[in-house]
Design an enzyme around this catalytic site. Sequence first.
Site, PDB file in Angstrom:
ATOM      1  N   GLU B 149      -4.702  -1.239  -1.439  1.00 29.01           N
ATOM      2  CA  GLU B 149      -5.989  -1.844  -1.818  1.00 29.01           C
ATOM      3  C   GLU B 149      -7.184  -1.160  -1.138  1.00 29.01           C
ATOM      4  O   GLU B 149      -8.198  -1.784  -0.847  1.00 29.01           O
ATOM      5  CB  GLU B 149      -6.007  -3.353  -1.498  1.00 29.01           C
ATOM      6  CG  GLU B 149      -4.805  -4.130  -2.015  1.00 29.01           C
ATOM      7  CD  GLU B 149      -4.826  -4.375  -3.519  1.00 29.01           C
ATOM      8  OE1 GLU B 149      -5.715  -3.802  -4.194  1.00 29.01           O
ATOM      9  OE2 GLU B 149      -3.955  -5.116  -4.009  1.00 29.01           O
ATOM     10  N   LEU B 150      -7.031   0.125  -0.889  1.00 35.94           N
ATOM     11  CA  LEU B 150      -8.048   0.937  -0.229  1.00 35.94           C
ATOM     12  C   LEU B 150      -8.449   0.399   1.145  1.00 35.94           C
ATOM     13  O   LEU B 150      -9.579   0.587   1.594  1.00 35.94           O
ATOM     14  CB  LEU B 150      -9.294   1.126  -1.106  1.00 35.94           C
ATOM     15  CG  LEU B 150      -9.139   1.893  -2.418  1.00 35.94           C
ATOM     16  CD1 LEU B 150     -10.502   2.336  -2.947  1.00 35.94           C
ATOM     17  CD2 LEU B 150      -8.245   3.114  -2.294  1.00 35.94           C
TER      18      LEU B 150
END
Lengths: 384, 388
Positions: B149-150
Amino acid sequence: MYIAMLGWEFPPFFSGGLGTHCFFLTHTLSKLNIKIDFYLPSNKNLLKPKKINNNLTLIPITLLNKFSPYPQKHSQSSPFSSNVINYNNSLFTMLSKNIKKYDLIHAHDWLTAPSAIKLKKHFKIPYVQTIHATEFDRTSSPWDFIVQIEKNAVEQADLIIAVSKMTKNTISEKYSITKDKIQVVYNGLFYEKKQQHQKTYFSHLKNKRIVLFFGRITEQKGPFYFIKAAKKVLKNNKDVHFVMAGTGDSLPSTISKVISLNMLDNFTFTGFITQEERDFLYNIADVYVLSSTSEPFGITVLEAAAFNTPVVLTKTSGVSEVLKSALITDFWDIEKMAFLINGVLNYKQLHNFLKKEAKKEVEKLTWDEVALETIKVYKKALGE
Amino acid sequence: METIFYFQIHQPYRLKWLHLQNSKSLEERYLNYQLTEEIFNKVSDKCYLPATNILLDLLEEYPDFKIVFSFTGVVLDQAKIFREDVFDTFTALKKYIKTQQVEILGETYFHSLSSLFPNYDEFKSQITDHTKLIKKTFNYSPSSFRNTELIYNKKISKTAAELGFQSILTEGADDINTDCNFLYNDGNLNLLLRNYKLSDDIGYRFSSKVWSEYPLTSTKYTNWLSSLNGQFSLIAMDYETFGEHHWTDTGIFNFLNTLPKQLLKNKKINFSTVKETATKFPAKNITINRTVSWADLERDESAWLGNEMQQAAFRKLYSLKEKINPHKDKEVYTMWRKLQSSDHLYYISTKSLSDQDVHNYFSPYNSPFEAFINYMNILNDFEKSYLD
């Protein structure tokens, strides 16, 4: 605005859920400058009109017989139904002679609908009908006598107030009423900060983890589902104690069932309890369960939440539409009900979260909000 | 101006309702393979197959068209088990990896939050295992890293650098206060920031009829991209955007098919990969002092660790680490890792219960409370049955 409100009960002159609702609604409306005459059957403590404040007056209607607040038998000849008819006739006779210039008639449930319909025609003024519960919510074998009165009421009313979307849908489906005519106004909670209780009740519950059921013990409240879930909870949490507070026609069969499931040591049946005892139980309970198969609203859920008690409730309740920080299940889904109860008992983070967040939500559900919404309905009925 | 399109591909293993079953086999006890397969089939038919086929055709037809993918280990495993046709379609990308039209990113094998564990052994080990899988599947060794999710912070970047990555991606969050269309260096790695506005125009808003820009056409989008100032724009989203979040009838596949052609016609725009962009421009120095992610409005770790239930579950999950010997009992270790997928914590989010459309959309549970109870029941049962 001058309202004739046709009531049935009003605390302290007999108090059920309907009376509590009328009490807070009329008090709040009168604060907002709505003038109300509240009609109710007379009793020995209320024989002549009583002015509560500048805007609110209680007016007793004399009845011939003593009456019972709940139907005893499904028969039109029972004292209950004849008392209702008698009361409505008396209401109409007295009010139709009245020279007071009411703007609107407001009736609660089927009990005063017959006179409201007649008065609407007599005075040619709008009629608002609140439905707190339909006959279909109250019992699985509806009494035709009441169904007919309810049908008439919702057909003849200019606008209908329903206490939840669920009730709105029931009215619309069972009585073929267009949904535009029904406004949802959720119940409020009169929330007063209680002092710590000096008194202790039910001392055998001390230091026990408690799952609470509170309400009339009748089919509609789903006591059997509660018991079946309890059996499953005990598999996981052996020391939990279940308190069933209240009384009702299913109490004997409920006790039998608990005995047959060999759980009597884990159960307490309190019978009828006082408001103080109720508050005490809300306070000490670890989780409150509403297992109703059909609950038009379910004010007890908000009360429990106000006492910091997490709640498990059924989807078939109006209150599930407003309270988000709650654990929700189908009434028939015993596995899920037990899973949720065990979850609150086992995980303190869930318990903490629910009690904190539900309380925040409950504090926002005030009677001021209910009164303001009700005034909107009045205005709409009056074409304002 | 370079344009990078990066698509994320992930599906978690769905969990069983522990209280409703009594299987003694480790896998059968906790993982709902049936539901996992059903969802994988649905997403394959709605998205993975049609979208990948469109992209393969474009790659074949246009040598200047480039695209970046990140596959979690678990999604590739699922493709292999459940849908060979999907696996083959994915591996058909190998041809374009060779032509440098396609880049595959590195990440954690299990789409985990192991980067937020106090100890980094597990994080490193999941990245290494993922790298091995990508090598085996695509014959490619990723050099650019994207965390689950970065999720990004300095420590994560340092770890990725130690493992040999050259660059890292994260969100161009507003408070970072820099232009996301430029290349940065955080002292460890070159850093590329996602252009979330342009990404969300496709990812979230494409089919929204109340959006003032509706309908979004490839011409309009090309104009927006070509009017940007900077070195590059990183447009990144879940792959399921195509056909799953936005259904076929919204015109999303037509958009996917025509947008690259429009962009290729535009003289100002070149397709690029992360690897290529990261070496093409001089990088400005940057220091980011918080943990950033691409999730929710907060763009931080609060989508997974925002409430006390999530934090308790995460602590419980991590506490099992010391009871597991990765080399001794591989099956138990793998189960623990499957339970690490960030999705299980995402379902427990209670961010504004009334308004958590995104969390609800992805969750198989009726409420975050059910998600919490079931996840905790599983973690506790797993500990009691296999670790004590």
